[in-house]
Design an enzyme around this catalytic site. Structure first.
Site: not given
Length: 216
Positions: A22-23, A75, A100, A117, A119, A155, A184
């Protein structure tokens, strides 16, 4: 999808998302509506095969790429492929809108000071996972959401935009998260608009937002 028909090239964005999206949709629709006339989304990269964000992107005519994190032993390997896709799409900035996965130096060093980002807390309070639950457990009266520049520590980067959300006495994680989510959408659009306008200067520990220049 092009957000600018003038002489100045539009800021080209690559969006990373993992879930509902949705963001992502709020940002894409704001660009398509002309609210950020000097930006465009070049690609959406998602890491969960069943993520609903893919369907949102396809409805909006935005290119998508699945990079399933389960297929990568490290990663860094995932981030190498993310970088390849972003470069192929000729991306200028990266927006993590519900991504995520913890990113590595592979991505951060390719786009230094050019990764945003989103948060769900007022950073530096409650970084990491379960930020809404952390806020409720701690008993704060106000929480919110933050858009920040990505650094290697989770973060921890300089803050671009924040929005405060009061915590109500009867809030659950679900009700509080829903109200945070509404904010957001707003601050993600605001942050991208600031970046696209060239008004954001990123320092080591803080972001400076330049005033709007008067029109000639």
């Amino acid at each position: 999808m092009t957000g600018n028909s003038g002489a100045t090239p539009a800021l080209r964005l690559g969006v990373l998302a993992s879930g509902n999206g949705s963001n992502f949709q709020a940002l894409a629709e704001a660009i398509q509506a002309g609210e950020i006339p000097n930006a465009e989304i070049g690609i959406l990269i998602y890491n969960n095969p069943d993520a609903l964000v893919r369907q949102r992107a396809e409805r909006l005519g935005i290119s998508t790429q699945l990079l399933n994190h389960r297929a990568y032993p490290r990663r860094e390997d995932l981030d190498h492929d993310i970088v390849s896709c972003l470069k192929e799409a000729q991306v200028d900035w990266v927006v993590m809108a519900g991504w995520m996965r913890r990113v590595t130096e592979v991505l951060i060093n390719t786009f230094p000071n050019r990764i945003l980002n989103l948060h769900p807390s007022l950073l530096p309070s409650f970084p990491g996972i379960r930020a809404v639950e952390q806020a409720l457990d701690y008993g704060v009266k106000v929480t919110g959401c933050t858009v920040h520049i990505v650094r290697l520590a989770v973060d921890s980067g300089p803050i671009v935009c924040q929005a405060a959300v009061p915590v109500q006495a009867d809030d659950t994680a679900a009700t509080l998260a829903e109200r945070i989510h509404q904010q957001e959408h707003r601050i993600l659009v605001e942050a991208v608009a600031l970046v696209a306008s060239g008004r954001v200067q990123v320092g080591e520990h803080r972001v400076r937002v330049l005033p709007t220049l008067p029109e000639n």
